[in-house]
Scaffold this active site. Structure first.
Site, PDB file in Angstrom:
ATOM      1  N   ILE A   1     -28.547  11.485 -31.922  1.00  0.00           N
ATOM      2  CA  ILE A   1     -28.325  12.246 -33.155  1.00  0.00           C
ATOM      3  C   ILE A   1     -26.892  12.067 -33.648  1.00  0.00           C
ATOM      4  O   ILE A   1     -26.648  11.813 -34.823  1.00  0.00           O
ATOM      5  CB  ILE A   1     -28.662  13.733 -32.935  1.00  0.00           C
TER       6      ILE A   1
ATOM      7  N   SER B   1     -17.358  13.313 -26.040  1.00  0.00           N
ATOM      8  CA  SER B   1     -18.585  13.057 -25.309  1.00  0.00           C
ATOM      9  C   SER B   1     -18.218  13.086 -23.821  1.00  0.00           C
ATOM     10  O   SER B   1     -17.032  13.069 -23.486  1.00  0.00           O
ATOM     11  CB  SER B   1     -19.105  11.674 -25.720  1.00  0.00           C
ATOM     12  N   ARG B   2     -19.253  13.152 -22.956  1.00  0.00           N
ATOM     13  CA  ARG B   2     -18.931  13.156 -21.526  1.00  0.00           C
ATOM     14  C   ARG B   2     -18.121  11.920 -21.159  1.00  0.00           C
ATOM     15  O   ARG B   2     -17.163  11.987 -20.403  1.00  0.00           O
ATOM     16  CB  ARG B   2     -20.216  13.203 -20.694  1.00  0.00           C
TER      17      ARG B   2
ATOM     18  N   ARG C   1     -27.468  23.613 -29.984  1.00  0.00           N
ATOM     19  CA  ARG C   1     -28.052  24.879 -29.543  1.00  0.00           C
ATOM     20  C   ARG C   1     -27.027  25.986 -29.783  1.00  0.00           C
ATOM     21  O   ARG C   1     -25.817  25.758 -29.656  1.00  0.00           O
ATOM     22  CB  ARG C   1     -28.405  24.842 -28.055  1.00  0.00           C
TER      23      ARG C   1
ATOM     24  N   GLU D   1     -31.965  33.555 -31.147  1.00  0.00           N
ATOM     25  CA  GLU D   1     -32.925  33.345 -32.248  1.00  0.00           C
ATOM     26  C   GLU D   1     -34.189  34.151 -32.031  1.00  0.00           C
ATOM     27  O   GLU D   1     -34.614  34.316 -30.886  1.00  0.00           O
ATOM     28  CB  GLU D   1     -33.265  31.847 -32.338  1.00  0.00           C
TER      29      GLU D   1
ATOM     30  N   HIS E   1     -33.384  27.293 -37.821  1.00  0.00           N
ATOM     31  CA  HIS E   1     -33.711  26.269 -36.811  1.00  0.00           C
ATOM     32  C   HIS E   1     -34.786  25.299 -37.333  1.00  0.00           C
ATOM     33  O   HIS E   1     -35.839  25.138 -36.704  1.00  0.00           O
ATOM     34  CB  HIS E   1     -34.169  26.930 -35.500  1.00  0.00           C
TER      35      HIS E   1
ATOM     36  N   ALA F   1     -34.046  22.008 -38.181  1.00  0.00           N
ATOM     37  CA  ALA F   1     -33.530  20.631 -38.179  1.00  0.00           C
ATOM     38  C   ALA F   1     -34.607  19.601 -37.897  1.00  0.00           C
ATOM     39  O   ALA F   1     -34.565  18.494 -38.410  1.00  0.00           O
ATOM     40  CB  ALA F   1     -32.387  20.486 -37.178  1.00  0.00           C
TER      41      ALA F   1
END
Lengths: 337, 337
Positions: free
Chosen positions: A177, A196-197, A254, A283, A301, A303
């Site tokens: 994404i 990012s990791r 999330r 939510e 929510h 998407a």
């Protein structure tokens, strides 16, 4: 996607055994939303709601214990306890891209395969991320409210927006994404960097190992990572303050990746410029304070929710079940990371 | 844009003559919105509102007749009559990209130079066009209303949207703005085609000389052309019907390019899928029927309104005046077409 679409006559029937039993932890709303039936001819779908027993007792029945696969959705957990009590289960299929509701460690330990929504939703989610970012910067929803309540004709010109081009946008989580978000941002003339990791060898965007440092160097952040122990409340007060009074945060990951309580406080106090939120910590409950703010865009929510993606998802779910029980590779296996 | 930005000490003073007189048909709101003063030290700005006379009588005064330039904005016309009565005017500067409020033929006949907003707004307008298209397809503003009125928690999941990627989008008017729209659409995986007065030799998008034919072959139209006699109500009932029940129209041009009455009727009847509108035929009045529809997004003509573009625009207006009265080329001359 063509590889798992059904041909006109459907795939050859699964011979040599009765239809595999699939425990439906929740009827995937995707099928219902498209008025599409589950392939009841090729699988026996077991619905806990059809049993008069409480779920816990139901799991002990022979019927439940005959399950060879579990089909679940976001928000319906597949716990270690469920997996232990259903030793016949060899596959978990989820209709979501996120996996935080599945005990992946237990799956791995037990040799249970897991299939997710894979890339089905990537374009949709990236599109909404850009839509939310434009909306916050250019005040689209706020402008729409302004017109609908008659303020344009009674109060005159609407507030100034802020230009997307030239903005430094940080992508948090450069997976499927995140990469799609970055590609779109480039077309608008934004400067992309990411956290990012690990540094990705295949992109030239500047990498920040520390999300606070990323925020310090950005005008907007787009949260595209998954939720796990490391990312829970990763976007905390300090990160949001680093983003600053003109800074915008977009979350299509999330809700719990952001410390929502702190974010709400900073938005109310004007210490954070704006937010475009498709996800929330609790939510469908949205913090009351946000409902009154013009610098936030609140999305229920959605998407992943387009007709096109749901149709692809239904194909993928059925394709994964068929592949597994025909001893073929899963179409969208969850990789060990 | 750097070429017309002021250096720290400002440009050298215009010597050898008194400051040129500039008739301010309307104080450009851009300067006021940014709290930025006009360069009163280098030009004498003449405000009709400062005179006790009616506008018509004011035009006959020596003061008005001393004007060498006119500064105007969208919606404040520069007619042949005004130009005839102010023979000293050699330059018209407008803060808009659109030119339909200026009698260009009369300007040409009288040798009056015209400068517009040029490319200052192109990115902003293209950004909003994409924002409106995503908003309509993915129901962003409608979703925001759904959350704010508490329906998400009381009524459950929101309606399905439609995917942007793969859509066939027709750009009507492939000028500066249309090209920027097309570039962005490509990043979302859309298929772009266009209608324009003439086929553009420098692009490979399919060209349709007829806008009805374009609509027949598209899922969405984005109106990016200027308003003139040829484009007035060019998007008529037939074109909208060709776009169809799932079709979406986005208008960031001028309201009167669409036959608004017909569009409203088709939207209400469900014969047209949706609309994202930044412009209307009778601004700031918006047809009452649209206020109740969830498949339209209503924007109060904000496509050009960002802090960044207004700042660039102010630089450009002052730069054009200074260039002209220093016998240098205009920064954003309007080309004869």
């Amino acid at each position: 996607m063509a590889s798992h679409r059904q041909s006109d006559g459907g795939p050859p029937p699964l011979r040599r055994r009765p239809p595999p039993c699939v425990l439906l932890l929740r009827h995937p709303p995707h099928f219902a939303l498209l008025d599409r039936p589950l392939p009841e001819d090729r699988f026996r779908f077991l619905r806990p709601g059809d049993s008069p027993l409480p779920f816990d007792d139901f799991l002990a029945t022979d019927d439940a214990r005959s399950a060879e696969a579990i089909l679940t959705s976001q928000g319906v957990p597949v716990t270690a306890d469920i997996l232990q009590r259903l030793p016949g289960v060899r596959l978990v299929v989820t209709t979501s891209a996120g996996l935080n509701h599945i005990d992946l460690a237990e799956c791995r330990r037990r040799g249970v395969a897991v299939a997710s929504a894979g890339e089905v939703y990537s374009d949709e989610v990236a599109d909404l991320a850009i839509g939310l970012l434009i909306d916050v910067l250019r005040k689209v929803s706020a402008g729409d409210r302004y017109v609908r309540r008659g303020s344009w004709s009674s109060e005159g010109e609407f507030a100034l927006g802020s230009k997307l081009g030239g903005k430094r946008v940080g992508v948090v989580g450069l997976g499927r994404i995140g990469l799609q978000v970055a590609k779109r941002l480039e077309a608008f003339g934004c400067t992309v960097s990411y956290n990012s990791r690990t540094k990705k060898p295949y992109v030239s965007y500047p990498f920040y190992s520390d999300v606070h440092e990323l925020a310090t160097n950005c005008d907007a952040l787009v949260i595209c990572c998954g939720l796990n122990k490391q990312t829970h409340h990763m976007i905390n007060r300090e990160v949001l303050l680093a983003l600053g009074k003109e800074g915008v945060i977009v979350n299509i990951g999330r809700g719990s990746i952001i410390d929502e309580k702190e974010m709400v406080q900073l938005l109310v106090q004007g210490e954070l410029g704006g937010a475009g939120l498709d996800v929330f910590e609790n939510e469908p409950n949205v913090p009351e304070e946000l409902l009154a703010l013009d610098n936030v865009v609140l999305s229920p929510h959605t998407a992943v929710f387009t007709t096109e993606s749901l149709s692809d998802l239904c194909d993928l779910v059925v394709g994964n079940l068929e592949a597994f029980f025909s001893d073929k590779p899963l179409l969208s296996p969850v990789l060990d990371e």
